[in-house]
Design a protein around this motif. Structure first.
Motif, mmCIF file in Angstrom:
data_model
loop_
_atom_site.group_PDB
_atom_site.id
_atom_site.type_symbol
_atom_site.label_atom_id
_atom_site.label_comp_id
_atom_site.label_asym_id
_atom_site.label_seq_id
_atom_site.Cartn_x
_atom_site.Cartn_y
_atom_site.Cartn_z
ATOM 1 N N PHE A 70 0.862 -1.183 0.000
ATOM 2 C CA PHE A 70 0.000 0.000 0.000
ATOM 3 C C PHE A 70 0.897 1.232 0.000
ATOM 4 C CE2 PHE A 70 -4.112 -2.020 1.054
ATOM 5 C CZ PHE A 70 -3.670 -3.285 1.380
ATOM 6 N N PHE A 71 0.835 2.004 -1.087
ATOM 7 C CA PHE A 71 1.720 3.164 -1.213
ATOM 8 C C PHE A 71 1.010 4.444 -0.790
ATOM 9 C CE2 PHE A 71 3.502 0.004 -4.081
ATOM 10 C CZ PHE A 71 4.851 0.071 -3.759
ATOM 11 N N SER A 72 1.825 5.445 -0.480
ATOM 12 C CA SER A 72 1.281 6.712 0.025
ATOM 13 C C SER A 72 0.470 7.449 -1.034
ATOM 14 C CB SER A 72 2.416 7.601 0.528
ATOM 15 O OG SER A 72 3.341 7.856 -0.521
ATOM 16 N N ASP A 73 0.657 7.110 -2.306
ATOM 17 C CA ASP A 73 -0.137 7.770 -3.352
ATOM 18 C C ASP A 73 -1.477 7.075 -3.571
ATOM 19 O OD1 ASP A 73 0.726 5.459 -4.532
ATOM 20 O OD2 ASP A 73 1.641 6.392 -6.283
ATOM 21 N N GLY A 74 -1.801 6.133 -2.705
ATOM 22 C CA GLY A 74 -3.090 5.464 -2.789
ATOM 23 C C GLY A 74 -3.071 4.188 -3.620
ATOM 24 N N HIS A 75 -1.939 3.920 -4.284
ATOM 25 C CA HIS A 75 -1.873 2.730 -5.130
ATOM 26 C C HIS A 75 -1.647 1.483 -4.277
ATOM 27 C CE1 HIS A 75 -1.608 0.951 -9.072
ATOM 28 N NE2 HIS A 75 -0.567 0.240 -8.695
ATOM 29 N N HIS A 76 -2.533 0.506 -4.457
ATOM 30 C CA HIS A 76 -2.362 -0.703 -3.648
ATOM 31 C C HIS A 76 -2.860 -1.926 -4.398
ATOM 32 C CE1 HIS A 76 -6.503 0.623 -2.643
ATOM 33 N NE2 HIS A 76 -6.742 -0.670 -2.730
ATOM 34 N N ARG A 77 -2.833 -1.849 -5.726
ATOM 35 C CA ARG A 77 -3.386 -2.952 -6.494
ATOM 36 C C ARG A 77 -2.354 -4.020 -6.815
ATOM 37 N NH1 ARG A 77 -6.095 0.303 -11.230
ATOM 38 N NH2 ARG A 77 -6.936 -1.686 -11.920
ATOM 39 N N GLY A 78 -1.098 -3.706 -6.547
ATOM 40 C CA GLY A 78 -0.061 -4.651 -6.914
ATOM 41 C C GLY A 78 0.135 -5.734 -5.870
ATOM 42 N N ILE A 79 0.144 -6.957 -6.338
ATOM 43 C CA ILE A 79 0.504 -8.064 -5.465
ATOM 44 C C ILE A 79 1.853 -8.574 -5.927
ATOM 45 C CG2 ILE A 79 -0.083 -10.420 -4.777
ATOM 46 C CD1 ILE A 79 -3.060 -9.457 -5.036
ATOM 47 N N TYR A 80 2.763 -8.665 -5.000
ATOM 48 C CA TYR A 80 4.137 -9.048 -5.310
ATOM 49 C C TYR A 80 4.342 -10.486 -4.850
ATOM 50 C CZ TYR A 80 4.880 -4.024 -5.993
ATOM 51 O OH TYR A 80 4.798 -2.733 -6.443
ATOM 52 N N PRO A 81 4.322 -11.417 -5.779
ATOM 53 C CA PRO A 81 4.548 -12.811 -5.388
ATOM 54 C C PRO A 81 5.935 -12.960 -4.759
ATOM 55 C CG PRO A 81 3.820 -12.639 -7.688
ATOM 56 C CD PRO A 81 4.154 -11.256 -7.225
ATOM 57 N N TRP A 82 6.069 -13.889 -3.840
ATOM 58 C CA TRP A 82 7.356 -14.048 -3.139
ATOM 59 C C TRP A 82 8.540 -14.206 -4.090
ATOM 60 C CZ3 TRP A 82 6.796 -11.996 1.217
ATOM 61 C CH2 TRP A 82 5.688 -12.223 2.044
ATOM 62 N N PRO A 83 8.427 -15.051 -5.121
ATOM 63 C CA PRO A 83 9.601 -15.201 -5.998
ATOM 64 C C PRO A 83 9.980 -13.898 -6.706
ATOM 65 C CG PRO A 83 8.046 -17.009 -6.352
ATOM 66 C CD PRO A 83 7.351 -15.978 -5.494
ATOM 67 N N TYR A 84 8.970 -13.075 -7.014
ATOM 68 C CA TYR A 84 9.229 -11.786 -7.657
ATOM 69 C C TYR A 84 9.960 -10.851 -6.689
ATOM 70 C CZ TYR A 84 8.258 -7.483 -10.303
ATOM 71 O OH TYR A 84 8.362 -6.301 -10.994
ATOM 72 N N LEU A 85 9.510 -10.795 -5.451
ATOM 73 C CA LEU A 85 10.174 -9.978 -4.433
ATOM 74 C C LEU A 85 11.617 -10.439 -4.212
ATOM 75 C CD1 LEU A 85 7.842 -9.318 -1.372
ATOM 76 C CD2 LEU A 85 9.003 -7.631 -2.792
ATOM 77 N N TYR A 86 11.774 -11.732 -4.185
ATOM 78 C CA TYR A 86 13.117 -12.291 -3.996
ATOM 79 C C TYR A 86 14.037 -11.811 -5.107
ATOM 80 C CZ TYR A 86 16.881 -15.596 -3.146
ATOM 81 O OH TYR A 86 18.109 -16.154 -2.883
ATOM 82 N N GLN A 87 13.530 -11.893 -6.332
ATOM 83 C CA GLN A 87 14.342 -11.494 -7.481
ATOM 84 C C GLN A 87 14.685 -10.008 -7.439
ATOM 85 O OE1 GLN A 87 13.016 -13.249 -11.029
ATOM 86 N NE2 GLN A 87 14.709 -12.468 -12.229
ATOM 87 N N LEU A 88 13.709 -9.179 -7.035
ATOM 88 C CA LEU A 88 13.961 -7.744 -6.920
ATOM 89 C C LEU A 88 15.015 -7.466 -5.851
ATOM 90 C CD1 LEU A 88 10.322 -6.279 -7.013
ATOM 91 C CD2 LEU A 88 12.036 -6.109 -8.827
ATOM 92 N N ALA A 89 14.942 -8.191 -4.751
ATOM 93 C CA ALA A 89 15.817 -7.902 -3.614
ATOM 94 C C ALA A 89 17.230 -8.438 -3.822
ATOM 95 C CB ALA A 89 15.225 -8.491 -2.333
ATOM 96 N N TYR A 90 17.339 -9.611 -4.399
ATOM 97 C CA TYR A 90 18.655 -10.261 -4.467
ATOM 98 C C TYR A 90 19.208 -10.338 -5.881
ATOM 99 C CZ TYR A 90 17.475 -11.370 0.310
ATOM 100 O OH TYR A 90 17.113 -11.253 1.625
ATOM 101 N N GLU A 91 18.423 -9.826 -6.841
ATOM 102 C CA GLU A 91 18.855 -9.750 -8.233
ATOM 103 C C GLU A 91 19.283 -11.098 -8.790
ATOM 104 O OE1 GLU A 91 21.676 -6.567 -7.866
ATOM 105 O OE2 GLU A 91 20.147 -5.074 -8.344
ATOM 106 N N ARG A 92 18.576 -12.116 -8.356
ATOM 107 C CA ARG A 92 18.748 -13.433 -8.967
ATOM 108 C C ARG A 92 17.456 -14.204 -8.727
ATOM 109 N NH1 ARG A 92 22.036 -13.995 -4.182
ATOM 110 N NH2 ARG A 92 21.012 -15.426 -2.739
ATOM 111 N N PRO A 93 17.175 -15.156 -9.606
ATOM 112 C CA PRO A 93 15.932 -15.894 -9.407
ATOM 113 C C PRO A 93 15.971 -16.752 -8.160
ATOM 114 C CG PRO A 93 17.117 -16.698 -11.345
ATOM 115 C CD PRO A 93 17.908 -15.565 -10.790
ATOM 116 N N MET A 94 14.795 -16.960 -7.609
ATOM 117 C CA MET A 94 14.673 -17.808 -6.439
ATOM 118 C C MET A 94 14.982 -19.254 -6.855
ATOM 119 S SD MET A 94 11.283 -17.571 -4.198
ATOM 120 C CE MET A 94 11.236 -18.123 -2.530
ATOM 121 N N SER A 95 15.733 -19.945 -6.023
ATOM 122 C CA SER A 95 16.046 -21.326 -6.412
ATOM 123 C C SER A 95 15.222 -22.293 -5.582
ATOM 124 C CB SER A 95 17.527 -21.610 -6.229
ATOM 125 O OG SER A 95 17.904 -21.335 -4.894
#
Ligand SMILES: [Zn+2]
Length: 102
Positions: free
Chosen positions: A77-102
């Motif tokens: 939930f962002f401060s601009d009111g946007h909250h429609r995005g669901i971030y699947p765990w593997p996607y978050l992992y990839q964003l955070a660690y810059e490699r695919p989840m194994s």
């Protein structure tokens, strides 16, 4: 060896505007603006496909709240009111660690 399915710790750092997480004992931090820019909801995806900047982003944009959706991932939930995005765990992992989840 495979990764844990989701992080063992998850917290919003309001001062540094990051989302802090720990996965397999490794800490990582994701900037709120980067998360907002990586939103994969239909609205943001179509804006991105149209070629323009995904969305005008306020300079003070912040992540206001998070909601864990069990095994599905995380809703942000962002401060601009946007909250429609669901971030699947593997996607978050990839964003955070810059490699695919194994
Ligand atoms: Zn979106």
């Amino acid at each position: 060896m495979s990764c844990e399915p989701w992080p063992s710790a998850l917290a919003i750092n309001h001062a540094s505007r990051t989302l802090e997480l720990v996965w397999d004992g490794a800490p990582a931090a994701l900037a709120h603006a980067a998360l907002r820019a990586s939103c994969r909801c239909a609205h943001c995806e179509s804006a991105r496909r149209a070629g323009g900047p995904a969305l005008p982003m306020a300079p003070d944009l912040a992540l206001a709240r998070i909601e864990v959706l069990g095994a599905s991932g995380l809703q942000l939930f962002f401060s601009d009111g946007h909250h429609r995005g669901i971030y699947p765990w593997p996607y978050l992992y990839q964003l955070a660690y810059e490699r695919p989840m194994s």
